[in-house]
Write an enzyme that holds these catalytic residues in place. Sequence first.
Site, PDB file in Angstrom:
ATOM      1  N   ASP A  81     101.273  39.731  79.535  1.00  0.00           N
ATOM      2  CA  ASP A  81     100.158  38.721  79.145  1.00  0.00           C
ATOM      3  C   ASP A  81      99.148  39.639  79.662  1.00  0.00           C
ATOM      4  OD1 ASP A  81      99.497  36.048  78.307  1.00  0.00           O
ATOM      5  OD2 ASP A  81      99.422  34.872  79.930  1.00  0.00           O
TER       6      ASP A  81
ATOM      7  N   GLU B  41      95.907  42.840  76.715  1.00  0.00           N
ATOM      8  CA  GLU B  41      94.372  43.094  75.250  1.00  0.00           C
ATOM      9  C   GLU B  41      94.023  43.929  75.407  1.00  0.00           C
ATOM     10  OE1 GLU B  41      95.680  39.143  75.088  1.00  0.00           O
ATOM     11  OE2 GLU B  41      94.503  39.758  76.692  1.00  0.00           O
TER      12      GLU B  41
ATOM     13  N   ASP C  16      97.820  30.892  73.795  1.00  0.00           N
ATOM     14  CA  ASP C  16      97.218  28.815  74.210  1.00  0.00           C
ATOM     15  C   ASP C  16      96.237  28.568  73.146  1.00  0.00           C
ATOM     16  OD1 ASP C  16      97.574  30.880  76.784  1.00  0.00           O
ATOM     17  OD2 ASP C  16      95.510  30.924  77.040  1.00  0.00           O
TER      18      ASP C  16
END
Length: 751
Positions: A408, A411, A489
């Site tokens: 997670d 990026e 999300d």
Amino acid sequence: MPPRGPERARVPGLLTGADSRPGGGVLRFARSELLVRVTAGGAVFWGWDGAEPTPSYAVVGSGPEPDPRAVLEPDTGGGWRVVSERVTVAVSRHGAVEVRTPGGVVLRRELPPRWWEPVGAVGGARWLQRAEVPADARFFGLGGRASGPRLRDGSYRLWNTDPRGGFGPGDDPLYITMPVQMVVADAGTHLVFHDSTWDGRVVLREGEEGAGSGPDRPGVSELRMDGGPLRCWVLVGTPARVLQGWSGLTGAAAVPPEWALGYQHARWGFGSAQEVRRVVAGYASRGLPLSAVHLDIDHYDGHRVFTVDQEAFPDLPGLAGELRESGVRLVSIVDPAVKVEEGGTYAAGRGVGPAGAFVRDAQGREVRGEVWPGECAYPDFTDPQVRRWWGDLYEERLRQGFAGVWHDMNEPVSFTPPVFPDQTLPRSSRHVLEGAGGDHREAHNVYALGMARAGYEGLVRLRPAERPFLFSRSGWAGMQRYGGTWSGDVETGWEGLRASLALVLGLGLCGVPYSGPDVGGFGGSPSPELFLRWFQLGAYLPLFRTHAAMWAGRREPWEFGPEVLEGARAVLAERERLRPYFMALAHLARRTGAPYARPLWWGAPEERALRDCEDAFLLGDSLLVAPVLECGADRRAVRLPRGRWYDTATGEAYEGPGQVLLDAPMRRIPVLARAGSVIAVRGEDGEPELEAWAPAAGRTGSGVLVRDPGEGFGVAEVERVTVRWRGGRVVVEGEDGVELKVRMRGLRGGG
């Protein structure tokens, strides 16, 4: 893209000469040169200004070998062309590049590129590449896009981005962007990949066919990149052939362990081992199958990666062992950012790793950002030594009893705007980039890809007898080599439900076959109807997982009332029954590149009505799934590809192509089986059995049976079977001609 100071424009100029090379040749222009090569598998490569196929983060190894039969020869109008068995590449005297079928039909025409070169030592050249495609063409891909799967007119950024909250179809970009397009037209299908990791933007405009004698307006794809090499790959053929070639180019998809194809439950905010036990017991007491539970960052000590909150989880290995005895695995979140402790030490397992393990600025100082633990440093996953060190840290996760990991915040994310305007690292941050060196403009989009490689290779070293289970929020072209992804999300709402399907289908067409959404959405409280419809969709997608934020509503099926519970029970039972089929699709994805979930046009891209259908999908070759995506609907129209299709609930047979109206009560969604298909399912006794759907009278069918070799990396056995009518009955035969025992379906409409 932001201005970069004084620049001057450049175009290739006129063609001045050509030299033959294996698979093609080098074409010299007044102000540039172009390498054109056709590979042995039929893939086309071209690179401007000396760009070669490798090194590349997407392409495996040194790339495919040139086609020795491809010939460079003069073309009409003063240009040249490379002719091969599957494709012809023509280059005009001004530098336009056309990809043609063997029959001469143009699939794609890339106009001469333009470069904007900074005056002085400001950075690499920006470039623009504009392409034209047939007027009837449709665009797909570009990574994970919520507005798809068909990408309509608009601008799509190529910069992996955390959207900072729930997202829906109007939000772009998201966590995974790729310069990969699948283009489907009457003339044929092709995939195009512009191999640059830099920030960029794709502007798409669908074409228009001329009315009467009027001319067609071609479709347009315009790519603007902030830097990097101008190099391109194109693969042509059927969708299946194109993705098989793409898999060969960028690497075969990792096959998840069998248990990872079952239902999984996650929550940010379990808070304690006691709560995990309570939720798992809730599934068991209601007879609902559960394969895994995922622990989010709240199980860490102060959100520090590779740690455990000993108060909330005093015996995590014991909990993992206890759950595993009941068939439930534990899966751990892993974030990349490492907490900087007082005195400059780090909370990342066994110390700070090799010298220079973390991303630095131009002055050699570590770049610091703000993430969940506080001030953090960022491992440089473009450094092979750092990847090795990081992969070894997963030993701690295995020791705690975890059976898999999910990456997670990779990026990567930092919560410190406006210093970091994109909520990521400063673009001036320095990376190793496999020894070539460079800054974050080049490294950003492949940061998560490097992390996935580090984790996957570490898990293989640490536990070589088991296939790793790893999926990642962010990634880039080639990420399928290490695992899959999920939606991130996605917002709780009907638009979020629709975006869930778009993401999975679009990623599959970019070569990432294993993905799925946060069932129910991440941050809100779905209505019972919305939750059940989302649950029903998720049950037919590769990654089937509920997940929600700590402030969101619950996601256990029994929390939504008895009707939802019984609907969830039915679709969970069907997912369990289809587990052998999902396992077969996983192995076929590795062998062929074909995604589990496919658009309806997969087998018939020439059918225009199918190209525009976005609310249903094929699960492998055998099943058609039509989820309910609208509030209050209890019937829905279903577009059928050519052939006979059986409603698996009623046994009714329908003939395609065409559209039918089917019942979709709350307890189920329409699922149809292709006539003549054979799939492996789990029987009532828990043992595998074969299920066959009768072909139409006088027709035959076929299927592929795949046997999972177990937890390791053994080669799956594949057997082709044939279905036919014989003497008034339907028989199924293996490759050796021996009749197989099957459970026959569809006989009422088959004769």
